[in-house]
Design a protein around this motif. Structure first.
Motif, PDB file in Angstrom:
ATOM      1  N   MET A  57       0.651  -1.112  -0.027  1.00  0.00           N
ATOM      2  CA  MET A  57      -0.037   0.047  -0.005  1.00  0.00           C
ATOM      3  C   MET A  57       0.921   1.215   0.029  1.00  0.00           C
ATOM      4  O   MET A  57       1.679   1.304   0.802  1.00  0.00           O
ATOM      5  N   ASP A  58       0.424   2.146  -0.904  1.00  0.00           N
ATOM      6  CA  ASP A  58       1.080   3.512  -1.007  1.00  0.00           C
ATOM      7  C   ASP A  58       0.703   4.107   0.248  1.00  0.00           C
ATOM      8  O   ASP A  58      -0.527   3.936   1.002  1.00  0.00           O
ATOM      9  N   VAL A  59       1.294   5.361   0.595  1.00  0.00           N
ATOM     10  CA  VAL A  59       1.161   6.012   1.920  1.00  0.00           C
ATOM     11  C   VAL A  59       0.245   7.336   1.645  1.00  0.00           C
ATOM     12  O   VAL A  59      -1.106   7.538   2.059  1.00  0.00           O
ATOM     13  N   MET A  60       0.415   7.960   0.453  1.00  0.00           N
ATOM     14  CA  MET A  60      -0.330   9.251   0.135  1.00  0.00           C
ATOM     15  C   MET A  60      -1.334   9.025  -1.084  1.00  0.00           C
ATOM     16  O   MET A  60      -0.909   8.673  -2.263  1.00  0.00           O
ATOM     17  N   MET A  61      -2.479   9.025  -0.464  1.00  0.00           N
ATOM     18  CA  MET A  61      -3.609   8.604  -1.606  1.00  0.00           C
ATOM     19  C   MET A  61      -5.073   9.435  -1.264  1.00  0.00           C
ATOM     20  O   MET A  61      -5.142   9.846   0.009  1.00  0.00           O
ATOM     21  N   SER A  94       9.192  11.138  10.047  1.00  0.00           N
ATOM     22  CA  SER A  94       8.051  11.352  10.641  1.00  0.00           C
ATOM     23  C   SER A  94       6.893  10.519   9.823  1.00  0.00           C
ATOM     24  O   SER A  94       6.182   9.783  10.581  1.00  0.00           O
ATOM     25  N   VAL A  95       6.958  10.676   8.633  1.00  0.00           N
ATOM     26  CA  VAL A  95       5.990   9.359   7.864  1.00  0.00           C
ATOM     27  C   VAL A  95       6.136   7.893   8.126  1.00  0.00           C
ATOM     28  O   VAL A  95       5.379   7.257   8.450  1.00  0.00           O
ATOM     29  N   GLU A  98       5.147   7.261  11.488  1.00  0.00           N
ATOM     30  CA  GLU A  98       3.518   7.081  11.426  1.00  0.00           C
ATOM     31  C   GLU A  98       3.087   5.882  10.798  1.00  0.00           C
ATOM     32  O   GLU A  98       2.308   5.178  11.300  1.00  0.00           O
ATOM     33  N   ALA A  99       4.033   5.347  10.101  1.00  0.00           N
ATOM     34  CA  ALA A  99       3.606   4.092   9.154  1.00  0.00           C
ATOM     35  C   ALA A  99       3.669   2.793  10.190  1.00  0.00           C
ATOM     36  O   ALA A  99       2.850   2.065  10.375  1.00  0.00           O
ATOM     37  N   TRP A 100       4.984   2.891  10.755  1.00  0.00           N
ATOM     38  CA  TRP A 100       4.946   1.891  11.813  1.00  0.00           C
ATOM     39  C   TRP A 100       4.006   1.794  13.107  1.00  0.00           C
ATOM     40  O   TRP A 100       3.327   0.930  13.275  1.00  0.00           O
ATOM     41  N   ALA A 101       3.537   3.097  13.353  1.00  0.00           N
ATOM     42  CA  ALA A 101       2.851   3.204  14.296  1.00  0.00           C
ATOM     43  C   ALA A 101       1.381   2.838  13.887  1.00  0.00           C
ATOM     44  O   ALA A 101       0.365   2.415  14.993  1.00  0.00           O
ATOM     45  N   SER A 102       0.948   3.017  12.712  1.00  0.00           N
ATOM     46  CA  SER A 102      -0.268   2.629  12.205  1.00  0.00           C
ATOM     47  C   SER A 102      -0.608   0.936  12.062  1.00  0.00           C
ATOM     48  O   SER A 102      -1.660   0.573  11.724  1.00  0.00           O
TER      49      SER A 102
END
Length: 127
Positions: A57-61, A94-95, A98-102
């Motif tokens: 999955m892409d992050v920015m969508m 930071s992205v 946040e990805a790991w935290a998600s």
């Protein structure tokens, strides 16, 4: 008789760029069944319907970004433990955090290193 298509592991590829979805289908389609979604909202819906073995999955969508989609997929009782590989061209730490935290399983940078992606997918699906 079991068809070859049903024996392949299923990958849900999620990206808002049609070119990336086409590349995922071309690069991964020989070894895996590749289904696609164009944003995070559709990814959550397709996860329930398709029950993929792995999500790329892409992050920015639009509509729902990959980070929110990852969090929502993790809340699903039916497929909340599916490996999720997040991919982005964003270089900000930071992205990544946040990805790991998600709840993502692993993280990739774009442009895609296809050999690294293949290794990460095999590593997750062989578990």
């Amino acid at each position: 008789m079991v068809s070859l298509a049903t024996s392949k592991k299923k990958i849900l590829a999620v990206d808002d760029q049609q070119e990336m979805l086409l590349l995922y289908r071309m690069r991964l389609g020989q070894e895996y069944e590749v289904v696609t979604a164009v944003d995070g909202k559709e990814a959550v819906e397709r996860t329930v319907i398709e029950r993929p073995d792995l999500i790329l999955m892409d992050v920015m969508m639009p509509r729902m970004n990959g980070l929110e989609a990852c969090r929502r997929i993790r809340q699903l009782s039916s497929n909340g433990d599916v490996p999720i590989l997040m991919a982005t061209s964003c270089r900000e730490e930071s992205v990544r955090q946040e990805a790991w935290a998600s709840g993502c399983t692993d993280f990739l940078s774009k442009p895609t290193d296809w050999d690294l992606l293949a290794d990460k997918i095999r590593g997750q699906l062989d578990r």
